[in-house]
Write an enzyme that holds these catalytic residues in place. Structure first.
Site, short mmCIF file in Angstrom:
data_model
loop_
_atom_site.label_atom_id
_atom_site.label_comp_id
_atom_site.label_asym_id
_atom_site.label_seq_id
_atom_site.Cartn_x
_atom_site.Cartn_y
_atom_site.Cartn_z
N ASP A 181 71.80 41.99 29.92
CA ASP A 181 71.36 43.01 28.97
C ASP A 181 71.35 44.37 29.67
O ASP A 181 70.90 44.50 30.82
CB ASP A 181 69.96 42.66 28.48
CG ASP A 181 69.43 43.64 27.48
OD1 ASP A 181 70.00 43.73 26.39
OD2 ASP A 181 68.43 44.33 27.79
N GLU A 197 76.46 44.17 28.96
CA GLU A 197 76.59 45.41 28.20
C GLU A 197 76.81 46.56 29.18
O GLU A 197 75.90 46.87 29.96
CB GLU A 197 75.31 45.68 27.40
CG GLU A 197 75.01 44.68 26.32
CD GLU A 197 73.71 45.01 25.61
OE1 GLU A 197 73.76 45.24 24.39
OE2 GLU A 197 72.65 45.07 26.26
#
Length: 648
Positions: A331, A362
């Site tokens: 994340d 990400e």
């Protein structure tokens, strides 16, 4: 607890501090095995560390003991007995202040993570778990993103009520309904990996509360402990561990590898075990002393400092060794560093085999965050600095296909922006020959997708961008066609494939673009839609089967893009290319495949090269294998076609 006096970020990140206090041992935490229990913590500013033991998560102190100070800021104590099942925390004295804290390195905890728990992990293994292994790594990886509670909360899942929304739901092999659901459905769909939204212990759900609570889980509390709200018993800290292992074992038994969504960029609160044990060290601060907030969650973990990086690497490897994880999705990876990501991949490759564990994340952050001097953030523009085995979510491909993820009305090529069609050849090549503001080393770094848990579901985005009066629940043939076209495009691009659970049956959240704490009823997979949208499900199944049989598209090498040759077309808004599908020493069904994207509102007629061709996918069916009797084919408006040239 405020930062220790005189310990600025510059000091805490400095070489002198780390030379004095960096501890590279792998024995921090509470280790319980073979009838012995050892406690070790890293607390370099402590004047005293006292261990408190409890027979229950809510009981009074049972025993106390003072830890001995060692080198490198480590404190320890050993017992010649097994303390399995005993709860504990510490009283740490720093600058004459007594601070109660749990153990950042704990592998077990009580309800809501209030106290750490001693666990002999060997006693938590379900039958056969020690011997079980992941299914063989397939040539192509097709990742299916899912939340544990979403998977089985729907009463139509067929899962027994006591298992719905729990780890145990994955152990129900056959739900005995009129149509496949849950594990049987996953098996028939054909995906190779399931990515589970965060399931380490998180802070936003009261584990002792009712079943109506819901959260995605991006707020970590205890990094090395499974979340308790997914267990059938939150009072016994060993149950969550055992049932989490049963879930992974069941997925493996069904031929599916498991990827863990991890959140090492921030914690639930700055008032964490990290902060209480070593004030100031684990968090980034701005020049004015306030907390950095590149995560938009209130704090940023100070990745780039030696003990922070050690913690993250050790945590990742713990989940692989103890829980048999097959990969990790990071994340807000943009808040981590290139050095850390490359180190994680290197150490996993060395221990478990090159490429055996899938890593991607990400490549962005929510806002800027101050990093240590010389550190390179793992953002998209720095993809070239990442090892080519580390993937990034490719929002360029996502937005090209369906339009801006945040602006509901702004279209992509499948829902109205045909003028963007020339970029499709760039996406098909994994952006290896330009067209985007980053430069991947190979298409192995590209994660192609059109929907994920964040932002609108694909169905909702298409409904809102294509319909004047959105109706999310009804079948809309125009939207179904656009959904098929979107899937067709990213399944014919080089790179890895990722899809949100339910994308293949028109998953809707009724236009909600951020359902992280919305009611579980809105978030759950509605299994009856697999019947209502059976044609869409079949289309995805066909694409999955086809993709696995097309080595020209599955190629992850740095030279993979050289397989693709763009064809001249006579119509603006149409893109066509061929792919060399041959593999040395291996027989393939098609020596070459031809891909056509028709983003126009008109039928497109195309002349094929000499040879024997068959249609593999068109606007309505995938994996159809229809013979082509003439060398001219017609591609329907707003759709794609995939053809294979049969090997003679």
């Amino acid at each position: 607890m405020k930062n220790v006096k005189g310990m600025s970020d510059k000091v805490l990140a400095g070489r002198e501090f780390h030379e004095k206090y960096q501890y590279d041992g792998k024995d921090l935490g509470a280790i319980c095995k073979k009838g012995k229990t050892t406690f070790k913590v890293w607390s370099p500013f402590a004047q005293k560390v006292e261990l408190c033991l409890y027979k229950g998560n809510d009981s009074e102190v049972w025993r106390k003991a003072v830890l001995a100070q060692e080198d490198k800021g480590v404190w320890s104590i050993a017992f010649e007995e097994s303390l399995h099942g005993v709860y504990y925390d510490y009283l740490v004295v720093i600058e004459d202040e007594v601070i109660r804290t749990g153990d950042p390195y704990a592998v077990g905890c009580g309800c809501n993570g209030r106290r750490s728990m001693v666990v002999d992990l060997g006693l938590t293994n379900p039958p056969g778990f020690e011997e079980e292994t992941a299914p063989p790594l397939q040539e192509e990886q097709i990742i299916y993103e899912m939340h544990i509670k979403d998977f089985s909360s729907d009463e139509n899942s067929g899962v027994p009520k006591e298992y719905r929304g729990k780890y145990k739901a994955f152990t129900v092999d056959n739900t005995n309904g009129k149509y496949p659901t849950c594990m049987k459905y996953l098996r028939e769909l054909g995906v190779t990996h399931v990515q589970l939204l965060p399931f380490f212990d998180y802070g936003s759900v009261d584990e002792a509360g009712d079943e109506n609570q819901f959260n995605w889980g991006y707020d970590p509390l205890n990094y090395n402990v499974p979340e308790g709200s997914y267990a059938t018993d939150v009072a016994d800290g060993t149950v969550r561990i055992r049932e989490c292992k049963e879930m992974i074992q069941a997925l493996h038994a069904n031929g599916i590898r498991v990827i863990m969504d991890v959140v090492y960029n921030h914690t639930f609160s700055e008032d964490s075990w990290f902060q209480r044990m070593v004030p100031g060290y684990y968090y980034r601060h701005k020049k004015d002393g306030s907390l950095a907030d590149g995560s938009a969650c209130g704090n940023d973990v100070a990745v780039g400092r030696a003990m922070v990086d050690n913690y993250i690497v050790d945590s990742v490897k713990f989940w692989v060794r103890e829980y048999h994880m097959d990969g990790f999705r990071f994340d807000l990876m943009g808040l981590l560093t290139v050095d850390l990501m490359n180190r994680i991949q290197r150490e996993l490759d060395e221990e478990f085999g090159k490429g055996e564990k899938l890593l991607y994340g990400e490549p962005w952050s929510a806002a800027d965050s101050p990093m240590e001097e010389g550190m390179i953030p793992a953002v998209k523009t720095n993809t070239c600095h990442l090892n080519d085995g580390i993937g990034i979510f490719c929002d360029d491909t996502r937005d090209l296909i369906k339009g801006d993820a945040f602006l509901e009305k702004k279209p992509g090529v499948v829902n109205g922006a045909g003028e963007m069609a020339p970029l499709l050849i760039k996406a098909a090549k994994g952006w290896r020959d330009g067209g985007a503001a980053f430069c991947p080393k190979s298409c192995a770094q590209i994660i192609n997708y059109v929907s994920a848990h964040d932002n609108f579901t694909l169905w909702d985005k298409l409904i809102m961008s294509m319909c004047e009066e959105p109706n999310f629940l009804d079948r809309n043939q125009k939207v179904i066609a656009a959904n098929k076209f979107a899937a067709f495009i990213y399944f014919t691009c080089q790179g890895r494939l990722f899809m949100q659970a339910g994308e293949e049956f028109g998953r809707t959240k009724l236009g909600e673009g951020n359902s992280y704490c919305s009611p579980w009823e809105l978030n759950m997979l509605q299994w009856n839609r697999t019947v209502e949208f059976a044609d869409l499900v079949d289309y995805y199944k066909g694409l999955i089967l086809l993709r696995k049989s097309l080595p020209g598209l599955c190629d992850k090498s740095a030279s993979a893009a050289e397989r693709i040759r763009e064809k001249a077309v006579s119509e603006e808004g149409v893109v066509s290319f061929t792919v060399d599908n041959r593999v040395s020493g291996r027989k393939t069904s098609w020596e070459e495949v031809c891909v056509v994207y028709n983003t126009t509102g008109q039928e497109y007629s195309m002349l094929l090269e000499e040879g024997v061709w068959e249609i593999l996918a068109d606007d309505s069916t995938a994996n159809c294998r229809q013979a082509v009797n003439e060398l001219q084919v017609k591609v329907q408006p707003h759709s794609g076609m995939l053809l294979g040239k049969i090997v003679k």
